[in-house]
Scaffold this motif. Structure first.
Motif, PDB file in Angstrom:
ATOM      1  N   PRO A   1      -1.131  -4.135  13.865  1.00 16.71           N
ATOM      2  CA  PRO A   1      -1.874  -3.264  14.714  1.00 16.71           C
ATOM      3  C   PRO A   1      -2.528  -2.183  13.913  1.00 16.71           C
ATOM      4  O   PRO A   1      -1.967  -1.618  12.909  1.00 16.71           O
ATOM      5  CB  PRO A   1      -1.079  -2.700  15.674  1.00 16.71           C
ATOM      6  N   PRO A   2      -3.877  -1.929  14.306  1.00 14.84           N
ATOM      7  CA  PRO A   2      -4.421  -0.884  13.652  1.00 14.84           C
ATOM      8  C   PRO A   2      -3.719   0.373  13.601  1.00 14.84           C
ATOM      9  O   PRO A   2      -3.060   0.795  14.656  1.00 14.84           O
ATOM     10  CB  PRO A   2      -5.757  -0.674  14.525  1.00 14.84           C
ATOM     11  N   GLY A   3      -3.761   1.275  12.736  1.00 15.36           N
ATOM     12  CA  GLY A   3      -2.877   2.374  12.655  1.00 15.36           C
ATOM     13  C   GLY A   3      -3.823   3.788  12.516  1.00 15.36           C
ATOM     14  O   GLY A   3      -3.242   4.806  12.044  1.00 15.36           O
ATOM     15  N   GLU A   4      -5.011   3.521  12.627  1.00 13.91           N
ATOM     16  CA  GLU A   4      -5.997   4.958  12.575  1.00 13.91           C
ATOM     17  C   GLU A   4      -5.537   5.706  13.605  1.00 13.91           C
ATOM     18  O   GLU A   4      -5.456   5.528  14.762  1.00 13.91           O
ATOM     19  CB  GLU A   4      -7.469   4.682  12.978  1.00 13.91           C
ATOM     20  N   VAL A   5      -5.134   7.069  13.509  1.00 16.83           N
ATOM     21  CA  VAL A   5      -4.620   8.055  14.011  1.00 16.83           C
ATOM     22  C   VAL A   5      -6.104   8.872  14.552  1.00 16.83           C
ATOM     23  O   VAL A   5      -6.683   9.360  13.788  1.00 16.83           O
ATOM     24  CB  VAL A   5      -3.686   8.970  13.643  1.00 16.83           C
ATOM     25  N   PRO A   6      -6.251   9.043  15.628  1.00 20.24           N
ATOM     26  CA  PRO A   6      -7.493   9.817  16.278  1.00 20.24           C
ATOM     27  C   PRO A   6      -7.386  11.063  15.888  1.00 20.24           C
ATOM     28  O   PRO A   6      -6.453  11.948  15.920  1.00 20.24           O
ATOM     29  CB  PRO A   6      -7.617   9.423  17.515  1.00 20.24           C
ATOM     30  N   SER A   7      -8.218  12.066  15.863  1.00 23.97           N
ATOM     31  CA  SER A   7      -8.417  13.581  15.457  1.00 23.97           C
ATOM     32  C   SER A   7      -8.571  14.052  16.833  1.00 23.97           C
ATOM     33  O   SER A   7      -8.181  15.363  17.001  1.00 23.97           O
ATOM     34  CB  SER A   7      -9.567  13.870  14.374  1.00 23.97           C
ATOM     35  N   ASP A   8      -9.106  13.407  17.914  1.00 25.97           N
ATOM     36  CA  ASP A   8      -9.184  14.236  19.187  1.00 25.97           C
ATOM     37  C   ASP A   8      -7.793  14.551  19.867  1.00 25.97           C
ATOM     38  O   ASP A   8      -6.988  13.916  20.145  1.00 25.97           O
ATOM     39  CB  ASP A   8     -10.197  13.088  20.232  1.00 25.97           C
ATOM     40  N   PRO A   9      -7.648  15.812  20.169  1.00 28.10           N
ATOM     41  CA  PRO A   9      -6.098  16.282  20.473  1.00 28.10           C
ATOM     42  C   PRO A   9      -6.162  15.516  22.003  1.00 28.10           C
ATOM     43  O   PRO A   9      -4.778  15.317  22.255  1.00 28.10           O
ATOM     44  CB  PRO A   9      -6.503  17.842  20.558  1.00 28.10           C
ATOM     45  N   VAL A  10      -6.932  15.489  22.917  1.00 26.22           N
ATOM     46  CA  VAL A  10      -6.710  14.759  23.908  1.00 26.22           C
ATOM     47  C   VAL A  10      -6.021  13.294  23.860  1.00 26.22           C
ATOM     48  O   VAL A  10      -5.163  13.012  24.674  1.00 26.22           O
ATOM     49  CB  VAL A  10      -7.964  14.742  24.944  1.00 26.22           C
TER      50      VAL A  10
ATOM     51  N   VAL B   1       5.471   9.270  27.034  1.00 24.97           N
ATOM     52  CA  VAL B   1       6.577   9.489  26.304  1.00 24.97           C
ATOM     53  C   VAL B   1       5.833   9.463  24.710  1.00 24.97           C
ATOM     54  O   VAL B   1       6.574   9.804  23.810  1.00 24.97           O
ATOM     55  CB  VAL B   1       7.519   8.347  26.368  1.00 24.97           C
ATOM     56  N   SER B   2       4.651   8.861  24.389  1.00 26.47           N
ATOM     57  CA  SER B   2       3.945   8.717  23.388  1.00 26.47           C
ATOM     58  C   SER B   2       2.510   9.245  23.216  1.00 26.47           C
ATOM     59  O   SER B   2       2.078   9.226  24.522  1.00 26.47           O
ATOM     60  CB  SER B   2       3.924   7.266  22.741  1.00 26.47           C
ATOM     61  N   PRO B   3       1.918   9.537  22.340  1.00 20.74           N
ATOM     62  CA  PRO B   3       0.445   9.895  22.270  1.00 20.74           C
ATOM     63  C   PRO B   3      -0.246   9.019  23.078  1.00 20.74           C
ATOM     64  O   PRO B   3      -0.075   7.540  22.888  1.00 20.74           O
ATOM     65  CB  PRO B   3       0.113  10.180  20.794  1.00 20.74           C
ATOM     66  N   LEU B   4      -1.319   9.242  23.631  1.00 18.68           N
ATOM     67  CA  LEU B   4      -2.286   8.320  24.725  1.00 18.68           C
ATOM     68  C   LEU B   4      -2.738   7.116  23.643  1.00 18.68           C
ATOM     69  O   LEU B   4      -2.519   6.069  24.100  1.00 18.68           O
ATOM     70  CB  LEU B   4      -3.299   8.848  25.179  1.00 18.68           C
ATOM     71  N   TRP B   5      -3.051   7.513  22.468  1.00 22.42           N
ATOM     72  CA  TRP B   5      -3.702   6.444  21.632  1.00 22.42           C
ATOM     73  C   TRP B   5      -2.497   5.133  21.420  1.00 22.42           C
ATOM     74  O   TRP B   5      -2.927   4.214  21.346  1.00 22.42           O
ATOM     75  CB  TRP B   5      -4.347   6.772  20.481  1.00 22.42           C
ATOM     76  N   LEU B   6      -1.382   5.850  21.159  1.00 23.78           N
ATOM     77  CA  LEU B   6      -0.295   4.773  20.904  1.00 23.78           C
ATOM     78  C   LEU B   6       0.081   4.054  22.005  1.00 23.78           C
ATOM     79  O   LEU B   6       0.307   2.826  22.110  1.00 23.78           O
ATOM     80  CB  LEU B   6       1.008   5.531  20.242  1.00 23.78           C
TER      81      LEU B   6
END
Length: 187
Positions: A35-44, A71-76
């Motif tokens: 899966p794509p692994g780009e972590v966003p910079s947007d704190p939300v 339980v995980s960041p929204l993007w994940l």
């Protein structure tokens, strides 16, 4: 930053990122890739948040999986639930390559759950979680609107989704919680 029922609102750029991430996660799985692994910079998008990913073809449900609690960041959470909705929703066979182009993706980012009185449920604003013993049923806020339900019918449908009798929300021992959802999708 505007807050939605205890959670920060997602910017249009954040919404676009999450929708692209969901589509890319499904495509990667179809191609046998990670899966794509780009972590966003947007704190939300880094905040732990519950979310559901809904897949539709011709406005018909094709898969929907989510987490109620963050339980995980929204993007994940969105990335994992997009894959799960496409390939692990027990109501449907795994999404096929030939269907992928016809899929539209909708994301529902949830606010934290709050215990509530059934009398306080507002159709179109609130999602519902009903719990009784080990039974749990959840319906997103947009479901009641899609079916034209009033609050009582929405509560009854949530009871049935939990495998309970309609009307169980009126009985002692049944817990009703509500949440709000920021809902957005591909057009």
């Amino acid at each position: 930053m505007v807050r939605q029922g205890g959670a920060a609102a997602i910017s249009q750029a954040g919404r676009d990122f999450l929708l692209r991430l969901a589509r890319d996660a499904i495509a990667a799985r179809l191609d046998g890739l990670s899966p794509p692994g780009e972590v966003p910079s947007d704190p939300v998008l880094l905040e732990p948040r519950g979310a559901f990913v809904t897949l539709k073809i011709d406005d018909r449900l094709r898969g929907c999986i989510g987490h109620v609690v963050g339980v995980s960041p929204l993007w994940l959470t969105v990335r994992e639930n997009a894959e799960a909705a496409a390939f692990r929703d027990p109501r449907f066979p795994a999404l096929g390559r030939e269907e992928f182009a016809d899929v539209t993706i909708e994301i529902s980012a949830l606010t934290p759950m709050v215990a509530t009185s059934p009398d306080d449920i507002v159709v179109g604003r609130d999602g519902i979680l009903i719990e009784r013993g080990s039974s749990r049923g959840l319906l997103l806020p947009q479901v009641a609107v899609e079916y034209g339900w009033d609050a009582a019918n929405f509560l009854d449908a949530t009871c049935r989704k939990a495998g309970l009798a309609a009307g169980c929300w009126r009985e002692p021992g049944t817990t009703v919680s509500s949440f709000k959802a920021e809902v957005f999708g591909e057009s």
